[in-house]
Design a protein around this motif. Structure first.
Motif, PDB file in Angstrom:
ATOM      1  N   HIS A   1       0.805  -1.221   0.000  1.00 51.74           N
ATOM      2  CA  HIS A   1       0.000   0.000   0.000  1.00 51.74           C
ATOM      3  C   HIS A   1       0.836   1.268   0.000  1.00 51.74           C
ATOM      4  CE1 HIS A   1      -3.178  -2.934   1.372  1.00 51.74           C
ATOM      5  NE2 HIS A   1      -3.577  -2.478   0.205  1.00 51.74           N
TER       6      HIS A   1
ATOM      7  N   SER B   1      -2.244  -9.540   3.139  1.00 52.36           N
ATOM      8  CA  SER B   1      -2.777  -9.295   4.473  1.00 52.36           C
ATOM      9  C   SER B   1      -2.399 -10.422   5.435  1.00 52.36           C
ATOM     10  CB  SER B   1      -4.296  -9.171   4.357  1.00 52.36           C
ATOM     11  OG  SER B   1      -4.887  -9.184   5.602  1.00 52.36           O
TER      12      SER B   1
ATOM     13  N   ASP C   1      -5.289  -4.678   8.705  1.00 53.28           N
ATOM     14  CA  ASP C   1      -6.425  -4.918   7.818  1.00 53.28           C
ATOM     15  C   ASP C   1      -7.716  -4.749   8.632  1.00 53.28           C
ATOM     16  OD1 ASP C   1      -8.256  -5.920   6.006  1.00 53.28           O
ATOM     17  OD2 ASP C   1      -6.974  -7.573   5.366  1.00 53.28           O
ATOM     18  N   VAL C   2      -8.772  -4.263   7.990  1.00 52.91           N
ATOM     19  CA  VAL C   2     -10.042  -3.981   8.673  1.00 52.91           C
ATOM     20  C   VAL C   2     -10.603  -5.194   9.431  1.00 52.91           C
ATOM     21  CG1 VAL C   2     -11.470  -4.501   6.634  1.00 52.91           C
ATOM     22  CG2 VAL C   2     -12.308  -2.869   8.342  1.00 52.91           C
TER      23      VAL C   2
ATOM     24  N   ASP D   1     -11.659   0.737   1.593  1.00 46.66           N
ATOM     25  CA  ASP D   1     -11.386  -0.126   0.445  1.00 46.66           C
ATOM     26  C   ASP D   1     -12.616  -0.958   0.096  1.00 46.66           C
ATOM     27  OD1 ASP D   1      -9.705  -0.936  -1.548  1.00 46.66           O
ATOM     28  OD2 ASP D   1      -8.268  -1.964  -0.276  1.00 46.66           O
TER      29      ASP D   1
ATOM     30  N   GLU E   1      -5.742 -14.073   2.046  1.00 46.10           N
ATOM     31  CA  GLU E   1      -6.976 -13.471   2.569  1.00 46.10           C
ATOM     32  C   GLU E   1      -7.911 -13.017   1.438  1.00 46.10           C
ATOM     33  OE1 GLU E   1      -8.314 -13.358   5.471  1.00 46.10           O
ATOM     34  OE2 GLU E   1      -9.966 -12.113   4.749  1.00 46.10           O
ATOM     35  N   GLY E   2      -7.329 -12.489   0.377  1.00 38.63           N
ATOM     36  CA  GLY E   2      -8.148 -12.012  -0.736  1.00 38.63           C
ATOM     37  C   GLY E   2      -9.031 -13.099  -1.337  1.00 38.63           C
TER      38      GLY E   2
ATOM     39  N   THR F   1      -3.140 -10.792  -4.994  1.00 36.64           N
ATOM     40  CA  THR F   1      -3.675  -9.474  -5.354  1.00 36.64           C
ATOM     41  C   THR F   1      -2.707  -8.657  -6.215  1.00 36.64           C
ATOM     42  OG1 THR F   1      -4.631  -9.557  -3.153  1.00 36.64           O
ATOM     43  CG2 THR F   1      -4.834  -7.484  -4.341  1.00 36.64           C
TER      44      THR F   1
ATOM     45  N   TRP G   1      -8.687  -4.081  -5.774  1.00 36.83           N
ATOM     46  CA  TRP G   1      -8.983  -3.032  -4.795  1.00 36.83           C
ATOM     47  C   TRP G   1      -8.541  -1.668  -5.342  1.00 36.83           C
ATOM     48  CZ3 TRP G   1     -11.372  -5.152  -0.495  1.00 36.83           C
ATOM     49  CH2 TRP G   1     -11.244  -6.539  -0.340  1.00 36.83           C
TER      50      TRP G   1
ATOM     51  N   GLY H   1     -13.152  -3.726   2.366  1.00 40.83           N
ATOM     52  CA  GLY H   1     -11.758  -3.807   2.803  1.00 40.83           C
ATOM     53  C   GLY H   1     -11.409  -2.557   3.589  1.00 40.83           C
ATOM     54  N   GLY H   2     -10.132  -2.292   3.712  1.00 40.46           N
ATOM     55  CA  GLY H   2      -9.686  -1.093   4.402  1.00 40.46           C
ATOM     56  C   GLY H   2      -8.614  -1.434   5.415  1.00 40.46           C
ATOM     57  N   TRP H   3      -7.905  -0.395   5.850  1.00 42.17           N
ATOM     58  CA  TRP H   3      -6.793  -0.587   6.783  1.00 42.17           C
ATOM     59  C   TRP H   3      -6.853   0.462   7.879  1.00 42.17           C
ATOM     60  CZ3 TRP H   3      -3.053  -4.561   6.278  1.00 42.17           C
ATOM     61  CH2 TRP H   3      -3.296  -5.414   5.184  1.00 42.17           C
TER      62      TRP H   3
ATOM     63  N   ARG I   1     -16.699  -9.071   5.782  1.00 37.83           N
ATOM     64  CA  ARG I   1     -16.438 -10.482   6.057  1.00 37.83           C
ATOM     65  C   ARG I   1     -16.936 -10.813   7.462  1.00 37.83           C
ATOM     66  NH1 ARG I   1     -10.509  -9.436   3.985  1.00 37.83           N
ATOM     67  NH2 ARG I   1     -11.403  -7.354   3.973  1.00 37.83           N
TER      68      ARG I   1
HETATM   69  C1  GLC Z   1      -7.200  -5.296   0.522  1.00 37.73           C
HETATM   70  C2  GLC Z   1      -8.274  -4.915   1.505  1.00 37.73           C
HETATM   71  C3  GLC Z   1      -8.210  -5.782   2.732  1.00 37.73           C
HETATM   72  C4  GLC Z   1      -8.268  -7.233   2.290  1.00 37.73           C
HETATM   73  C5  GLC Z   1      -7.126  -7.540   1.373  1.00 37.73           C
HETATM   74  C6  GLC Z   1      -7.230  -8.974   0.876  1.00 37.73           C
HETATM   75  O1  GLC Z   1      -5.959  -4.887   0.984  1.00 37.73           O
HETATM   76  O2  GLC Z   1      -8.200  -3.568   1.859  1.00 37.73           O
HETATM   77  O3  GLC Z   1      -9.255  -5.496   3.611  1.00 37.73           O
HETATM   78  O4  GLC Z   1      -8.283  -8.120   3.364  1.00 37.73           O
HETATM   79  O5  GLC Z   1      -7.136  -6.681   0.277  1.00 37.73           O
HETATM   80  O6  GLC Z   1      -6.265  -9.291  -0.038  1.00 37.73           O
END
Ligand code: GLC
Length: 411
Positions: free
Chosen positions: A36, A66, A90-91, A136, A188-189, A243, A261, A297-299, A368
């Protein structure tokens, strides 16, 4: 703040010299995900240092996914390491970090200015445990130049996307051109990969702490992703794609449609991009007869419970999380703002015109599942998605396995 023994040397015209004690530097260390745009965050840290003499900030970057970062931070925090002061999370993690006692509360922090989803994700049992860094959601990036060339509109359903990709691939005859790139690696994605069509079918995974898993919808979701590979629209080794691989391949001009994202945008517009001026962003397609769904998503910025400079670290986090900095990261790194008004800001929209339509996507994106055992839930889903795409198991068996394993976790 400690007094520095090293001193400042002052020379006067009279010819004598003496030393005055100076205030010691407070060294803060901040952990930022390498994906990021750490170099842009660094610019904000430089601004902060310039305004706060005596504060020095070093940055540690790590983990391109993540889960890789979470693994690293889990190790550091389990060891009660005092070297990190500020952590980007990560959120999905503030609640887990707070439960482990790894974060410091921000008492008296007013969260009303932020988008509600982030005020909520950072408030645990009435306490603010972290402050938003950026918002995100997942979007559909596409090659507008190619869609235009073939007279096509951005697809509304995944089936339409497949048909359009096939048309363009047949016309372009470029063996390197992929129709669709998405995340099939066990990261995670891939949890979001699984959930997008599943949610689009109107299903939930966990509600009020109870498992509401729908195996038929899950099978359909896995079948859909697998079919992109079988039909040659996604590449054969999609099970190895994370990602940032999707981002790089799209940016190099090898992908027509990409699920990704917001951070991708600024890089597709940058000097290393083969697709400047050729990209548009749309909301994700829905399954046939379903509603489009995106993954929230989000951080967030947390202050480590083991920091020896908590007050200074909190002040830095308050700065990084503030309106001006949210705007800076939107303009320079296309990270979505955590303040609603910035989605209409002329400078933000000049840098990322599609942000004008992004607020409603963030606001309706699905979170999630929230459960203390999220790590295990994530593990089950991402390894199964990966296994199905790698051809280790069928979508039907994968969906059955997700159900069986989730039932053992969520009782
Ligand atoms: C992005 C999102 C995050 C998610 C991640 C998964 O960074 O902001 O929330 O978990 O992608 O790859």
């Amino acid at each position: 703040m400690r007094l520095k023994l090293a001193a400042t040397l002052c020379m006067f015209s009279t010819g004598f010299a003496f030393v005055t004690p100076a205030i010691a530097d407070t060294n803060l260390k901040i952990f930022v995900s390498s994906q990021h745009r750490p170099e842009i965050w660094r610019q904000l840290l430089d601004q902060y240092e310039a305004k706060h003499p005596g504060i020095k900030i070093t940055m540690e970057t790590g983990g391109n996914t993540s889960d890789a970062q979470a693994q690293y931070l889990n190790t550091v925090m389990s060891a009660r390491d005092t070297s990190l002061d500020v952590l980007i999370l990560d959120v999905i993690r503030p609640a887990q970090f707070a439960a482990a006692g790894w974060t410091t509360d921000f008492s008296g922090q007013d969260m009303k200015a932020y988008l509600p989803a982030y005020a909520e994700a950072n408030t645990v049992n009435g306490k603010v445990v972290a402050l938003p860094a950026f918002a995100d959601a997942m979007f559909l990036y596409y090659r507008k130049d190619l869609l235009d060339k073939y007279g096509l509109k951005p697809p509304k359903t995944w089936d339409e996307l497949k048909a359009e990709a096939k048309t363009i691939m047949a016309g372009e005859k470029d063996p390197e051109l992929q129709g669709l790139s998405f995340q099939g690696k066990a990261i995670e994605g891939a949890v979001c990969t699984f959930l997008l069509p599943y949610w689009s079918e109107g299903k939930n995974l966990i509600q009020n702490g109870k498992l509401t898993y729908d195996q038929t919808a899950a099978t359909k979701s896995l079948e859909l992703w697998k079919s992109f590979v079988t039909d040659g629209v996604a590449k054969k080794n999609i099970a190895e794609v994370a990602t940032d691989d999707t981002r790089k391949e799209f940016q190099a001009g090898h992908v027509i449609f990409a699920v990704n994202w917001s951070y991708v945008w600024s890089q597709t517009q940058g000097p290393g991009s083969a697709v400047v001026g050729k990209v548009s962003v749309a909301t994700l397609p829905a399954v046939e007869g379903g509603k489009p769904a995106s993954c929230l998503g989000g951080w967030e910025w947390g202050v480590s419970a083991y920091s020896t400079h908590k007050d200074e670290a909190k002040k830095l986090v308050e700065f990084l999380s503030a309106h001006d900095q949210s705007k800076y990261m939107a303009v320079h790194a296309s990270l979505l703002p955590t303040y609603a008004d910035l989605y209409k800001d002329p400078e933000v929209l000049k840098a990322a015109p599609w942000f004008a339509d992004a607020l409603s996507v963030v606001e309706t994106a699905r979170a999630r599942p929230v459960t203390p055992r999220y790590n295990e839930v994530s593990e089950v889903i991402r390894t199964t998605v990966n296994g199905v795409l790698a051809g280790v198991m069928s979508p039907k068996d994968g969906a059955a396995q997700i159900g069986a394993r989730l039932r053992r976790i969520i009782r």
